[in-house]
Write a protein that holds these residues in place. Sequence first.
Motif, short mmCIF file in Angstrom:
data_model
loop_
_atom_site.label_atom_id
_atom_site.label_comp_id
_atom_site.label_asym_id
_atom_site.label_seq_id
_atom_site.Cartn_x
_atom_site.Cartn_y
_atom_site.Cartn_z
N ARG A 30 -4.36 85.17 42.22
CA ARG A 30 -4.66 84.76 40.84
C ARG A 30 -3.40 84.24 40.14
N GLU A 31 -2.28 84.97 40.33
CA GLU A 31 -1.02 84.53 39.73
C GLU A 31 -0.60 83.17 40.28
N ALA A 32 -0.79 82.97 41.59
CA ALA A 32 -0.44 81.70 42.20
C ALA A 32 -1.33 80.58 41.64
N GLN A 33 -2.62 80.88 41.48
CA GLN A 33 -3.53 79.88 40.90
C GLN A 33 -3.17 79.57 39.46
N GLU A 34 -2.81 80.61 38.70
CA GLU A 34 -2.42 80.39 37.31
C GLU A 34 -1.13 79.57 37.22
N ALA A 35 -0.18 79.84 38.15
CA ALA A 35 1.06 79.07 38.17
C ALA A 35 0.75 77.61 38.53
N LYS A 36 -0.12 77.43 39.52
CA LYS A 36 -0.50 76.07 39.93
C LYS A 36 -1.22 75.37 38.78
N LEU A 37 -2.10 76.09 38.10
CA LEU A 37 -2.82 75.53 36.95
C LEU A 37 -1.85 75.16 35.84
N ALA A 38 -0.88 76.02 35.58
CA ALA A 38 0.13 75.73 34.55
C ALA A 38 0.91 74.48 34.93
N GLU A 39 1.24 74.34 36.23
CA GLU A 39 1.96 73.16 36.71
C GLU A 39 1.10 71.91 36.53
N VAL A 40 -0.18 72.02 36.92
CA VAL A 40 -1.10 70.89 36.77
C VAL A 40 -1.25 70.53 35.29
N GLU A 41 -1.38 71.55 34.42
CA GLU A 41 -1.50 71.29 32.99
C GLU A 41 -0.24 70.64 32.43
N ALA A 42 0.94 71.06 32.93
CA ALA A 42 2.20 70.46 32.47
C ALA A 42 2.26 69.00 32.89
N VAL A 43 1.88 68.73 34.14
CA VAL A 43 1.88 67.35 34.62
C VAL A 43 0.88 66.52 33.82
N HIS A 44 -0.30 67.11 33.56
CA HIS A 44 -1.33 66.42 32.78
C HIS A 44 -0.82 66.13 31.36
N ALA A 45 -0.18 67.14 30.76
CA ALA A 45 0.35 66.96 29.40
C ALA A 45 1.40 65.87 29.39
N ALA A 47 1.62 63.36 31.54
CA ALA A 47 0.92 62.08 31.74
C ALA A 47 0.24 61.63 30.45
N MET A 48 -0.36 62.58 29.74
CA MET A 48 -1.01 62.24 28.47
C MET A 48 0.01 61.76 27.46
N SER A 49 1.18 62.40 27.44
CA SER A 49 2.24 62.00 26.52
C SER A 49 2.71 60.58 26.83
N VAL A 50 2.91 60.30 28.12
CA VAL A 50 3.33 58.96 28.53
C VAL A 50 2.24 57.95 28.16
N ALA A 51 0.98 58.30 28.45
CA ALA A 51 -0.13 57.39 28.13
C ALA A 51 -0.22 57.15 26.64
N ARG A 52 -0.01 58.20 25.84
CA ARG A 52 -0.04 58.08 24.39
C ARG A 52 1.07 57.14 23.92
N GLU A 53 2.28 57.33 24.49
CA GLU A 53 3.40 56.46 24.13
C GLU A 53 3.10 55.01 24.49
N GLU A 54 2.52 54.81 25.69
CA GLU A 54 2.18 53.45 26.12
C GLU A 54 1.14 52.84 25.18
N MET A 55 0.14 53.64 24.79
CA MET A 55 -0.89 53.14 23.88
C MET A 55 -0.28 52.79 22.53
N GLU A 56 0.66 53.65 22.06
CA GLU A 56 1.31 53.36 20.78
C GLU A 56 2.13 52.08 20.88
N GLN A 57 2.84 51.90 22.00
CA GLN A 57 3.62 50.68 22.20
C GLN A 57 2.70 49.46 22.25
N GLN A 58 1.56 49.62 22.96
CA GLN A 58 0.59 48.51 23.01
C GLN A 58 0.05 48.22 21.63
N ALA A 59 -0.25 49.30 20.88
CA ALA A 59 -0.78 49.11 19.53
C ALA A 59 0.26 48.39 18.67
N LYS A 60 1.54 48.81 18.81
CA LYS A 60 2.59 48.12 18.07
C LYS A 60 2.69 46.67 18.51
#
Length: 123
Positions: A30-45, A47-60
């Motif tokens: 369970r701890e290993a799954q939670e650590a993996k999930l936290a890692e996946v969530e960090a990578v997702h966050a 990626a979302m941050s990069v995507a948001r920045e790209e969208m803001e740059q495109q919007a600009k």
Amino acid sequence: AKGHAAKASEGETARSEALAEANNEALRQREAQEAKLAEVEAVHAQAMSVAREEMEQQAKGHAAKASEGETARSEALAEANNEALRQREAQEAKLAEVEAVHAQAMSVAREEMEQQAKGHAAK
């Protein structure tokens, strides 16, 4: 009876240890799954941050392009307006010229008529 009780107790102990070990293994998984999930969530966050920045740059970029488009449109309208103004001024100048020629012709005609009238009066 004591032997059976001892064997039962040993069995219970072994069973308890096996359950504890299984519980510990489940906890580690369970701890290993939670650590993996936290890692996946960090990578997702990330990626979302990069995507948001790209969208803001495109919007600009789109806003800048829209602004450039608006500027170009405004400049085109201003140029069309200036051209219409130049044409109007040219027409007014031409009209003034025609009116001046007409006034000159009317003045000459009036003088000729007056000369003719004087001539007829003299005759």
